[in-house]
Every structure is written in C-alpha cells, then in structure tokens.
Design a protein around this motif. Structure first.
Motif, PDB file in Angstrom:
ATOM      1  N   GLN A  61       0.941  -1.447  -0.026  1.00  0.00           N
ATOM      2  CA  GLN A  61       0.031   0.058   0.201  1.00  0.00           C
ATOM      3  C   GLN A  61       0.857   1.098  -0.008  1.00  0.00           C
ATOM      4  N   LYS A 113       1.177   4.352  -2.925  1.00  0.00           N
ATOM      5  CA  LYS A 113       0.916   5.643  -2.404  1.00  0.00           C
ATOM      6  C   LYS A 113       2.051   6.622  -3.170  1.00  0.00           C
ATOM      7  N   GLY A 128       2.035   6.788  -6.816  1.00  0.00           N
ATOM      8  CA  GLY A 128       1.066   7.636  -7.381  1.00  0.00           C
ATOM      9  C   GLY A 128       0.583   7.381  -8.856  1.00  0.00           C
TER      10      GLY A 128
END
Length: 393
Positions: free
Chosen positions: A375, A379, A382
């Motif tokens: 995760q 992030k 992106g």
C-alpha cells in the motif's frame, strides 16, 4: 453466466476435497502405511510442492491452448491422480500420486480465476472469483468432513474413490457449461515471466505464501491437536472440521465483497484479525467450547484473504494475468508446503500442538507487513499498479 461458474466451482470442490481431506485422515494413513504422523504430514507438503512446481510448467504447456479444453484436460488429470491415490500400495506411491494430482491444481485455479473474472461485469470480478473458490470452501464444509468420516469408517482409500467420482462429474459439467470461445492472451509466455520483476506482483505473492503458511502450520495438525489437547473424539473432530468449513465459506464470500469495495484496507484489517485469532486459539484450545468458537472465527478470517490477494495479483500483472494468477496458486501452495513443514519441524523439536498457533500468528503478522509495504509503495508511486508487458521483448 451462473452455470459456467457452477461448473468451475464443482471442479474446485473436488480439488479442495482431495487437498484438505488428508489432514483429517493423518492418523489413519500413518497407521495403515506404517509411518509417523509428521511423516504423513509431508503428504501435505508433497502436494503443495507439486502445485508450486507444476504451475509454471503447465502454464507454459497450455498457454496457446483454448481455455475450455485446458480446463477439461486439467480436470481429467485430477481424476487420474486421485485414482492413483486410491490404488497406492505404499507411502511413496501415495506421495507420487499426490504430486501428480497437484500438477493440475495451480493451473486450474489460476486459469479458472481469470476465466471467472471475464464472465462478469468489471465491478463483480472479485465476487466471481470468490464464487469459483466457493467450491473450495464448500469442500471444507461437506467434502472434507464427509471424506474424513468415510475414510474412518471404510478405510482412507474409499475417500479417494469418492473424489474420483466427483472429478468425473466436474469434467462433464465443464464440457457442457463452460463457453467454448473464451478470450485469452496467448503471447510469448517467456516474455510474460517479466511480470515477476514487478514489486507489487512479488509483494502480493509474498502475502499468498505467508497467509497460507500461517494456515497450514496449524491446520495440517488440527486432528491431533483437537484429539490430544482439547480431548475430542474423532467423531467430534469431524464436526469441528464442518464448522471450520462453514467459516471459510463465509469468509470467501465476505472477502470477495470486501475486495470489490476497498481491497487493500480490507486486506490489512483481515490480516490483523487473523493474527489476533491465532493468539486467542493458544489459550482457547484446552477448552472445548472456546476452541470450537475460535476455530470457526479463524476459518472466516483465513479464507477472507483469498479473493482480495488473487484480485491484487491479477490487477498488478497487466498483460500477463493468466500466468500471474497461475503462479499465485503456486505461491499459495508454497505457503502450504512451508506451513506443513514448519509445523512438523516444530513438533519434532518439541513444540506442543497447543503452541503451534503462535507460529501461525507470527506468519500472519509477516503477511500484514507485506500488505502495508504494498500500500505504501502504491501511494508513493501515485500511478497504476503496473505497465503492460511488452510481448515483443
């Protein structure tokens, strides 16, 4: 498209029964073949390693073949393997027969998961995969307890004869109900192995390995654990296995729904719960009612991870979903083999059956760590999980 999914579920029911039923029959198999229970537990490891080794080999061999024909062929191999199990005269032939049976496992679930996801709208893909895997979970509700009871009453070989009959029915259902023209990519299979360079694919497969190892470290020895520590009779153990199977059936459905909703946050929450319930099991197992309740919750959580992880692998492996999905079945079974071996090694070194859940909890925490890392990587990047594989590379 319910009938094609039902046909896939029937096959997964048979495969799940033959994979898991050996655990309920470990004492009978060990006594009949003159080996120790840890040695009989290696039949679980052998099967799992057969999946690990067979998955990439079968993926390469079947890459250019029509999906329906491939599924029929794999199901037929499953029937042959169980026939060989039923007639095995000794431990080593049984081990070999288990490996033969396992060769169809990874490719069937890998290809079947992609086929199932292509039969429904995009927002129902994880639920379709869960429906196919429902056969695997129902195997633990019906197949494993019934097979255990049959094996205890009429000898463990009778269980494998029953699975042969189930396999023949599944082959017939696939032939009748699965569509003939199922689209699939048949590009350069060697170049598709480049998918294994992607961090997100490797992280997802790592979750598969640790989640399965967490389960099999304990579940491989569930029969002697409940008999020797909780003090249950063999008949009662059978009903606990039924309850565990109901739990994983519920977990499979819930996991599919959660994956279609919010995949990664749900997966992290499931891993936290899985580690916690295994810790609780350490203290609950001496008490029958507490042990049964905890095993039921454990069943829910342990299979709720399967549809999200399988979906994560497919989403991460843009351009090579069939290969990645198949290899992820190998990853699950590498965890199965590792878990069975870890559990057996721990017992051999003097760890009691009641302490095995501590090991399972530690492995679940490791899977949670990989989930958090995945995760965080998503992030930080992106960007979409992966770029398509270049089939001209």
């Amino acid at each position: 498209m319910r009938m094609p999914l039902l046909a896939l579920a029937m096959a997964s029911f048979g495969i799940g029964t033959t994979e898991f039923v050996i655990m309920g029959l470990l004492p009978e198999v060990a006594a009949d073949l003159g080996v120790s229970i840890p040695a009989a537990g290696l039949l679980v490891t052998g099967y799992a390693m057969g999946v690990v080794i067979g998955a990439p080999i079968v993926a390469i061999i079947t890459n250019s073949l029509p999906r329906k024909a491939t599924l029929i062929g794999l199901s037929s191999m499953f029937v042959l393997g169980n026939f060989l199990c039923a007639v095995s005269p000794d431990y080593w032939m049984l081990m070999g027969a288990r490996v033969v049976t396992a060769f169809c496992h990874g490719a069937f679930f890998g290809i079947g998961a992609v086929v199932a996801s292509n039969l429904v709208p995009p927002n129902q893909r994880a639920s379709a995969i869960a429906l196919m895997f429902a056969g695997l979970t129902l195997a633990n509700v019906l197949g494993v307890p019934a097979g255990t009871a049959l094996g205890q009453a009429m000898g463990w070989r009778s269980t494998f004869w029953a699975v042969v009959i189930i396999g023949i029915a599944a082959v017939t259902a696939i032939a009748l109900w699965v569509p003939r023209n199922i689209p699939h990519s048949s590009g350069n299979i060697v170049s598709e192995f480049a998918v294994l360079k992607r961090p997100q694919v490797l992280l997802a497969m790592g979750m598969s390995i640790l989640a399965s190892a967490s389960l099999f470290t304990v579940f491989t020895y569930i029969a002697p654990l409940l008999r020797d520590v909780t003090g249950m009779s063999p008949h009662t153990v059978t009903w606990v296995l039924v309850l565990f199977g109901i739990g994983i059936t519920i977990g499979n459905i819930v996991g599919g729904k959660l994956a279609d909703w919010r995949l990664m946050p749900s997966l992290m929450g499931i891993f936290v719960g899985l580690a916690a319930v295994l810790v609780v099991l350490v203290f609950a197992v001496p008490f029958a009612v507490a042990a049964v309740a905890t095993v039921f919750v454990w069943g829910i959580l342990v299979f709720a991870v399967v549809p999200p992880i399988q979906m994560r692998v497919v989403d991460s492996a843009v351009g090579a979903p069939n290969l990645a999905s198949t290899l992820n079945q190998g990853a699950f079974n590498l965890g199965n083999a590792g878990g069975a071996w870890i559990g057996g090694a721990a017992i051999t070194l003097g760890v009691g059956y009641a302490e095995l859940p501590w090991v399972g909890a530690a492995l679940a925490v490791g899977a949670l760590g990989l989930c958090v890392a995945s995760q965080a990587l998503e992030k930080r990047e992106g960007a979409p999980l992966a770029e398509p594989v270049c089939e001209e590379c």
